[in-house]
Design an enzyme around this catalytic site. Structure first.
Site, mmCIF file in Angstrom:
data_model
loop_
_atom_site.group_PDB
_atom_site.id
_atom_site.type_symbol
_atom_site.label_atom_id
_atom_site.label_comp_id
_atom_site.label_asym_id
_atom_site.label_seq_id
_atom_site.Cartn_x
_atom_site.Cartn_y
_atom_site.Cartn_z
ATOM 1 N N THR A 166 3.717 6.566 1.499
ATOM 2 C CA THR A 166 3.470 6.756 0.059
ATOM 3 C C THR A 166 3.245 8.229 -0.315
ATOM 4 O O THR A 166 2.865 9.043 0.534
ATOM 5 C CB THR A 166 2.201 5.941 -0.321
ATOM 6 O OG1 THR A 166 1.735 6.331 -1.595
ATOM 7 C CG2 THR A 166 1.059 6.191 0.653
ATOM 8 N N ASP A 167 3.433 8.528 -1.585
ATOM 9 C CA ASP A 167 3.154 9.887 -2.081
ATOM 10 C C ASP A 167 1.654 10.181 -2.121
ATOM 11 O O ASP A 167 1.237 11.338 -2.199
ATOM 12 C CB ASP A 167 3.775 10.110 -3.475
ATOM 13 C CG ASP A 167 3.315 9.127 -4.548
ATOM 14 O OD1 ASP A 167 2.504 8.228 -4.231
ATOM 15 O OD2 ASP A 167 3.775 9.234 -5.691
ATOM 16 N N GLU A 168 0.825 9.099 -2.051
ATOM 17 C CA GLU A 168 -0.622 9.291 -2.231
ATOM 18 C C GLU A 168 -1.248 10.100 -1.099
ATOM 19 O O GLU A 168 -2.357 10.622 -1.246
ATOM 20 C CB GLU A 168 -1.322 7.937 -2.389
ATOM 21 C CG GLU A 168 -0.647 7.109 -3.468
ATOM 22 C CD GLU A 168 -1.472 5.978 -4.033
ATOM 23 O OE1 GLU A 168 -2.691 5.977 -3.857
ATOM 24 O OE2 GLU A 168 -0.870 5.103 -4.680
ATOM 25 N N TYR A 202 -7.322 4.016 0.914
ATOM 26 C CA TYR A 202 -5.924 3.601 1.126
ATOM 27 C C TYR A 202 -5.076 4.790 1.555
ATOM 28 O O TYR A 202 -4.371 4.744 2.568
ATOM 29 C CB TYR A 202 -5.355 2.974 -0.162
ATOM 30 C CG TYR A 202 -3.836 2.888 -0.178
ATOM 31 C CD1 TYR A 202 -3.162 2.037 0.701
ATOM 32 C CD2 TYR A 202 -3.070 3.665 -1.066
ATOM 33 C CE1 TYR A 202 -1.760 1.964 0.705
ATOM 34 C CE2 TYR A 202 -1.689 3.597 -1.072
ATOM 35 C CZ TYR A 202 -1.034 2.739 -0.183
ATOM 36 O OH TYR A 202 0.343 2.675 -0.185
ATOM 37 N N LYS A 256 -3.111 5.471 5.152
ATOM 38 C CA LYS A 256 -1.655 5.698 5.253
ATOM 39 C C LYS A 256 -1.391 7.072 5.879
ATOM 40 O O LYS A 256 -0.473 7.230 6.682
ATOM 41 C CB LYS A 256 -0.985 5.604 3.869
ATOM 42 C CG LYS A 256 -0.949 4.228 3.255
ATOM 43 C CD LYS A 256 -0.141 3.206 4.044
ATOM 44 C CE LYS A 256 1.351 3.456 4.022
ATOM 45 N NZ LYS A 256 2.090 2.338 4.694
HETATM 46 P P1 NAD Z 1 2.280 -5.511 -0.523
HETATM 47 O O1 NAD Z 1 0.785 -5.445 -0.504
HETATM 48 O O2 NAD Z 1 2.958 -6.185 -1.664
HETATM 49 O O3 NAD Z 1 2.797 -6.239 0.813
HETATM 50 C C1 NAD Z 1 2.262 -5.995 2.071
HETATM 51 C C2 NAD Z 1 2.795 -7.063 3.034
HETATM 52 O O4 NAD Z 1 2.279 -6.773 4.344
HETATM 53 C C3 NAD Z 1 2.339 -8.490 2.677
HETATM 54 O O5 NAD Z 1 3.424 -9.378 2.813
HETATM 55 C C4 NAD Z 1 1.262 -8.785 3.717
HETATM 56 O O6 NAD Z 1 1.159 -10.179 4.026
HETATM 57 C C5 NAD Z 1 1.760 -7.978 4.906
HETATM 58 N N1 NAD Z 1 0.673 -7.607 5.836
HETATM 59 C C6 NAD Z 1 -0.539 -7.068 5.523
HETATM 60 N N2 NAD Z 1 -1.272 -6.884 6.643
HETATM 61 C C7 NAD Z 1 -0.482 -7.281 7.683
HETATM 62 C C8 NAD Z 1 -0.672 -7.308 9.096
HETATM 63 N N3 NAD Z 1 -1.819 -6.904 9.667
HETATM 64 N N4 NAD Z 1 0.339 -7.768 9.865
HETATM 65 C C9 NAD Z 1 1.501 -8.202 9.317
HETATM 66 N N5 NAD Z 1 1.736 -8.217 7.987
HETATM 67 C C10 NAD Z 1 0.742 -7.759 7.180
HETATM 68 O O7 NAD Z 1 2.760 -4.018 -0.349
HETATM 69 P P2 NAD Z 1 4.051 -3.278 -0.970
HETATM 70 O O8 NAD Z 1 3.720 -2.792 -2.318
HETATM 71 O O9 NAD Z 1 5.238 -4.133 -0.757
HETATM 72 O O10 NAD Z 1 4.113 -1.999 -0.003
HETATM 73 C C11 NAD Z 1 4.844 -2.039 1.218
HETATM 74 C C12 NAD Z 1 4.698 -0.712 1.915
HETATM 75 O O11 NAD Z 1 5.197 0.325 1.074
HETATM 76 C C13 NAD Z 1 3.261 -0.326 2.258
HETATM 77 O O12 NAD Z 1 3.238 0.274 3.532
HETATM 78 C C14 NAD Z 1 2.874 0.676 1.172
HETATM 79 O O13 NAD Z 1 1.930 1.598 1.648
HETATM 80 C C15 NAD Z 1 4.207 1.332 0.900
HETATM 81 N N6 NAD Z 1 4.397 1.874 -0.452
HETATM 82 C C16 NAD Z 1 4.177 1.097 -1.551
HETATM 83 C C17 NAD Z 1 4.388 1.614 -2.827
HETATM 84 C C18 NAD Z 1 4.201 0.794 -4.069
HETATM 85 O O14 NAD Z 1 4.303 1.321 -5.175
HETATM 86 N N7 NAD Z 1 3.947 -0.508 -3.979
HETATM 87 C C19 NAD Z 1 4.835 2.937 -2.972
HETATM 88 C C20 NAD Z 1 5.061 3.708 -1.822
HETATM 89 C C21 NAD Z 1 4.852 3.158 -0.577
HETATM 90 P P1 TYD Z 2 -1.780 0.988 -9.320
HETATM 91 O O1 TYD Z 2 -0.711 0.067 -9.801
HETATM 92 O O2 TYD Z 2 -3.025 0.383 -8.730
HETATM 93 O O3 TYD Z 2 -1.105 2.021 -8.303
HETATM 94 P P2 TYD Z 2 -1.691 3.366 -7.603
HETATM 95 O O4 TYD Z 2 -3.147 3.413 -7.737
HETATM 96 O O5 TYD Z 2 -1.262 3.151 -6.191
HETATM 97 O O6 TYD Z 2 -0.989 4.523 -8.272
HETATM 98 O O7 TYD Z 2 -2.222 1.913 -10.515
HETATM 99 C C1 TYD Z 2 -1.313 2.771 -11.177
HETATM 100 C C2 TYD Z 2 -2.095 3.596 -12.174
HETATM 101 O O8 TYD Z 2 -2.628 2.720 -13.177
HETATM 102 C C3 TYD Z 2 -3.302 4.289 -11.542
HETATM 103 O O9 TYD Z 2 -3.448 5.578 -12.141
HETATM 104 C C4 TYD Z 2 -4.485 3.411 -11.930
HETATM 105 C C5 TYD Z 2 -4.057 2.815 -13.267
HETATM 106 N N1 TYD Z 2 -4.582 1.439 -13.565
HETATM 107 C C6 TYD Z 2 -5.237 1.196 -14.778
HETATM 108 O O10 TYD Z 2 -5.380 2.099 -15.625
HETATM 109 N N2 TYD Z 2 -5.688 -0.067 -15.022
HETATM 110 C C7 TYD Z 2 -5.547 -1.085 -14.130
HETATM 111 O O11 TYD Z 2 -6.028 -2.226 -14.403
HETATM 112 C C8 TYD Z 2 -4.868 -0.815 -12.898
HETATM 113 C C9 TYD Z 2 -4.697 -1.913 -11.889
HETATM 114 C C10 TYD Z 2 -4.397 0.452 -12.660
#
Ligand code: NAD
Ligand code: TYD
Length: 354
Positions: free
Chosen positions: A135-137, A161, A165
């Protein structure tokens, strides 16, 4: 070694979109290794569940024996590692699961993959890939005039988080540097699209707006995120898997920075247009609530390296992507009802009541 791909966390938001995209292309068999936490949902994969070339294995990446068995019996040519605890607010309330899965789990996976990879022939070792999805975070927070994050920006994670990561990214880097494991790391900005668990900003706002509930915006709503449609992210991951150089990092982003308040206002307008009207415009439901502790102000990604080296660019504009996403949530009430029971309701009550 076969050309099979082991996808960890394939029942989550991005992982399930990735599997569906890859299954359409039918390029390689897929094993989905997922623990099925609250965020994992096999319904996302209903359309491919019976396909030859797709197999689901329920299991935890932190369980050594299970990971070893999967590797030794399926003989994959690549791992795409999505499995993680992924919600910042949950990491603030309880960081332990984040350390266990994101740090310890990635470590166990790397150790078992290293043992498996060492047993391959020299040619197979060269072709093998371990792609780590991050992630970018990990880069921390930008000021309003700072240039976007690039692959050499120093790490400065601010939430549990992001720290978990970042730790996993460092382990992946070390396994390449020390053991020569052919790793690839992708760091991506905020994703949106179908199958995202409705605790995250965009799906939460769509469903609350549909139901006439308040729309909780943290702080002043001026925090900036760079939004990318999930299918563009999956496409980028496939490009990196195919052509990325081992040991390299690729930043992925949508060149689409928006303030949270702008996102919520757009969602309100689209829900007003697509769902039955309420007596007052949905905009009136916006409520400013207490800020997230340590809330990063701005993220932005410089995605020129992946464009230059691998020819990837986002295809979806935010305007078309958000419209499709709002429509999907409004039309898929059965999916929504399936995920908004028990543990979801408990999270919403605990988090937003305080
Ligand atoms: P998500 O929370 O929707 O899904 C996570 C999945 O991992 C779930 O299916 C969960 O059951 C599985 N999981 C959790 N713990 C586990 C374990 N110990 N063993 C096996 N499986 C396990 O997450 P997402 O949003 O799909 O993100 C996927 C990946 O992409 C993550 O690594 C996250 O850090 C990264 N990512 C997400 C975003 C975003 O905007 N959602 C952006 C950049 C990177
Ligand atoms: P989120 O979807 O949790 O992603 P991330 O924290 O990984 O960027 O949140 C996106 C942005 O929205 C973040 O700046 C927090 C804000 N946010 C709210 O303002 N209200 C909410 O209820 C949630 C869940 C997030």
């Amino acid at each position: 070694m076969r050309n099979t791909i082991v996808v960890t966390g394939g029942a989550g938001f991005i992982g399930s979109n990735f599997i569906l995209q890859r299954m359409q292309e039918k390029t390689a068999p897929i094993i989905n290794l997922d623990k099925l936490t609250y965020a994992g949902n096999l319904r996302n994969l209903g359309s491919v569940a019976e396909d030859r070339g797709y197999e689901f294995v329920r299991g935890d990446i932190a369980e050594r024996a299970l990971v070893r068995r999967v590797l030794e019996t399926r003989l994959p040519g690549a791992i795409v590692h999505f499995a993680a605890e992924s919600h910042v607010d949950r990491s603030i309330r309880g960081p332990e699961d984040f350390i266990r899965t994101n740090v310890d789990g990635t470590f166990v996976l790397l150790e078992e993959v290293r043992a498996y990879w060492s047993s391959l022939s020299a040619d197979e070792q060269k072709r093998f890939r371990f792609l780590h999805v991050s992630t970018d975070e990990v880069y921390g927070s930008l000021g309003p005039d700072d240039p976007p994050f690039c692959e050499t920006t120093p790490y400065a994670p601010n939430s549990p988080y992001a720290a978990s990561k970042a730790a996993s990214d460092h382990l992946v880097r070390a396994y390449h540097h020390t053991y020569g494991l052919p790793t690839l790391t992708t760091n991506c900005s905020n994703n949106y699209g179908r199958f995202q668990f409705p605790e995250k900003l965009i799906p939460l706002m769509i469903l609350n707006a549909r139901d006439g509930k308040s729309l909780p915006v943290y702080g002043d709503g001026k925090n900036v995120r760079d939004w990318l449609h999930v299918e563009d992210h999956c496409d980028a991951i496939s490009k990196v898997l195919q052509g990325g150089r081992p040991g390299e990092v690729y930043n992925i982003g949508g060149w689409n920075e928006k303030r949270n308040l702008e996102i919520v206002e757009t969602v309100c307008e689209l829900v007003d247009e697509m769902a039955p009207r309420l007596p007052r415009p949905r905009h009136d439901l916006i409520t400013f609530v207490k800020d997230r502790p340590g809330h990063d102000r701005r993220y932005a990604m410089d995605a020129r390296k992946i464009e230059r080296e691998l020819g990837w660019k986002p295809k979806e504009t935010f305007e078309t992507g958000i419209r499709k996403t709002v429509r999907w949530y409004l039309e898929n009430d059965e999916w929504v009802r399936g995920v908004t029971s028990g543990s979801y309701r408990q999270w919403i009550e605990t988090h937003y009541s305080s």
